[in-house]
Design a protein around this motif. Structure first.
Motif, short mmCIF file in Angstrom:
data_model
loop_
_atom_site.label_atom_id
_atom_site.label_comp_id
_atom_site.label_asym_id
_atom_site.label_seq_id
_atom_site.Cartn_x
_atom_site.Cartn_y
_atom_site.Cartn_z
N GLN A 1 0.83 -1.20 0.00
CA GLN A 1 0.00 0.00 0.00
C GLN A 1 0.87 1.26 0.00
N GLY A 2 0.29 2.35 -0.50
CA GLY A 2 0.98 3.64 -0.48
C GLY A 2 1.99 3.78 -1.59
N ALA A 3 2.69 4.92 -1.57
CA ALA A 3 3.64 5.24 -2.64
C ALA A 3 4.79 4.25 -2.69
N ARG A 4 5.16 3.67 -1.54
CA ARG A 4 6.28 2.73 -1.50
C ARG A 4 5.83 1.28 -1.52
N SER A 5 4.52 1.05 -1.66
CA SER A 5 3.97 -0.31 -1.67
C SER A 5 4.38 -1.10 -0.43
N ASP A 6 4.28 -0.46 0.73
CA ASP A 6 4.64 -1.12 1.98
C ASP A 6 3.57 -2.12 2.40
N LEU A 7 4.02 -3.17 3.07
CA LEU A 7 3.11 -4.12 3.72
C LEU A 7 3.00 -3.73 5.20
N ASN A 8 2.18 -4.45 5.93
CA ASN A 8 2.10 -4.26 7.37
C ASN A 8 1.79 -5.60 8.01
N SER A 9 1.86 -5.65 9.34
CA SER A 9 1.68 -6.94 10.03
C SER A 9 0.28 -7.49 9.81
N GLY A 10 -0.72 -6.62 9.68
CA GLY A 10 -2.08 -7.09 9.45
C GLY A 10 -2.21 -7.84 8.13
N LEU A 11 -1.58 -7.31 7.09
CA LEU A 11 -1.62 -7.98 5.79
C LEU A 11 -0.89 -9.31 5.84
N ILE A 12 0.24 -9.34 6.55
CA ILE A 12 1.00 -10.59 6.66
C ILE A 12 0.20 -11.63 7.44
N LYS A 13 -0.34 -11.21 8.58
CA LYS A 13 -1.09 -12.16 9.41
C LYS A 13 -2.33 -12.69 8.71
N GLY A 14 -2.91 -11.91 7.82
CA GLY A 14 -4.12 -12.34 7.13
C GLY A 14 -3.88 -13.13 5.87
N PHE A 15 -2.60 -13.36 5.52
CA PHE A 15 -2.31 -14.04 4.26
C PHE A 15 -2.57 -15.55 4.40
N PRO A 16 -3.24 -16.17 3.41
CA PRO A 16 -3.62 -17.59 3.53
C PRO A 16 -2.45 -18.54 3.29
N ILE A 17 -2.54 -19.71 3.94
CA ILE A 17 -1.53 -20.75 3.77
C ILE A 17 -2.21 -22.12 3.93
N PRO A 18 -1.91 -23.07 3.03
CA PRO A 18 -2.47 -24.43 3.18
C PRO A 18 -1.70 -25.18 4.26
N ILE A 19 -2.40 -25.96 5.07
CA ILE A 19 -1.78 -26.68 6.17
C ILE A 19 -2.02 -28.18 6.01
#
Length: 389
Positions: free
Chosen positions: A318-336
């Protein structure tokens, strides 16, 4: 006796004179430019705080055949330009007199890069002082000797570059093969026995770090490993370039994380890259540190999944630098899949990854070996007996 030995025996049989760099060359500090003044393509490259041009400018302030040294950012890096260029304010051009060949100076300083790196003041922006450069002693053999050494090293460098390019091409082919193999192993194709979760759900904790105030010298050069995002490079981390002190840790937002976390960079150009810390360490605020719950997932399996999903993760910036944040990381899906299957997948990918990336095996070891061979030969050519005063 080779040609260089013959010249040394004839022209300086009693040794070579050494002088401080400040007494031999003229050191021209560059002039600041800002990115909006630059183009992506153009006539004159602009060197600021790395060996990669910041951009291109319509003016030059240094002629070709000039050696330069970076004093901020990638401080201690030695460069040489055979074309006219613009030196910005974190770049010092070294203007040589008639009795010193600029390319010879480049090769000699390049061989001493460890010394310059050891003198860099480590902070949020690493810096190398002008005094260190001026006081550095260099040999000044006769120009005929310098020319012969430059000719030999130019030829050797060209051959080395050709051989290394062949190895790099083979390595890139292996990397593409690895990516294909990894994607096949991590494609579960709608299997009913696969549980999907988010990265946050499979973690014991998710944290970021902090940066001690860069102006406080008592916060740096300690013994606490402190990781920056530029060191997050899809690999195991056993050490960090910068260390902080106990005081720097206590008086900043930096905090310890245990070994074997999956670390994801969340800022700017480095966003979405990942790594694993094999030692307890601290990080800056641009690292999202995932301490994986071993009852739910193998940390190396999570690392391989996050690495595979780099493009998708980065697109969430997001934003001009396309930064991520912890919320986006924590919400990212992963198969288990079951833990046993995770361990099997991770072990297979680790073996393939080692062949491609580990400097102790495979093609990277061969590339590294060639570089060491070149450095050994270069250093022998650039070692001179010093003349008595």
């Amino acid at each position: 006796m080779n040609r260089i030995e013959e010249l040394i025996a004839a022209l300086c049989p009693d040794g070579v004179e050494f002088k401080t760099l400040g007494n031999v060359v003229k050191m021209n500090r560059g002039v600041r430019v800002v990115k909006k003044q630059l183009d992506q393509i153009g006539k004159y490259p602009v060197y600021q705080n790395s060996m990669v041009p910041l951009g291109y400018y319509n003016k030059s302030n240094n002629q070709g055949d000039t050696t330069f040294i970076i004093v901020g950012g990638a401080a201690g890096e030695i460069g040489y330009s055979d074309v006219d260029f613009w030196a910005a304010d974190d770049c010092f051009a070294l203007i040589c007199p008639n009795n010193l060949q600029s390319k010879f100076l480049f090769y000699y300083l390049k061989a001493q890069h460890k010394f310059f790196f050891s003198r860099v003041r480590r902070a949020s922006v690493p810096r190398l002082s002008r005094t260190v450069i001026e006081n550095f002693r260099i040999p000044v053999p006769p120009v005929e000797v310098q020319r012969e050494i430059v000719q030999v090293l130019d030829a050797f460098t060209a051959l080395e570059a050709e051989l290394e390019a062949e190895l790099e091409a083979e390595l890139e082919a292996r990397r593409r093969q690895y990516a294909y193999y990894r994607d096949r192993l991590l494609a579960f194709n709608g299997r009913a026995d696969i549980r999907w979760a988010t990265l946050g759900e499979i973690c014991k904790s998710v944290s970021s770090g902090g940066t001690p105030l860069s102006t406080r010298t008592d916060y740096y050069d300690g013994d606490i490993p402190w990781l920056r995002t530029q060191e997050v490079r899809y690999m195991d981390i056993y050490d960090t370039e910068i260390k902080i002190t106990e005081k720097g840790l206590k008086e900043s937002a930096a905090k310890w994380i245990p070994a074997n976390c999956v670390i994801v960079a969340i800022s700017g150009a480095t966003a979405a890259r990942s790594a694993i810390n094999k030692i307890p360490l601290t990080t800056n605020q641009h690292c999202c540190n995932l301490e994986i719950d071993p009852k739910q997932a193998e940390y190396r399996y999570v690392f391989h999944w996050v690495s595979k999903e780099y493009e998708k993760l980065k697109s969430l910036g997001q934003g001009a630098r396309s930064d991520l944040n912890s919320g986006l990381i924590k919400g990212f899906p992963i198969p288990i899949p079951p833990l046993e299957e995770q361990a099997r997948i991770a072990a297979m990918l680790d073996k393939f990854d080692a062949l491609v990336n580990d400097l102790t095996s495979g093609l990277p070891a061969e590339i590294n070996g060639r570089r060491q061979q070149y450095e050994h030969y270069r250093n022998r050519l650039l070692t001179f007996p010093e003349a008595e005063r």
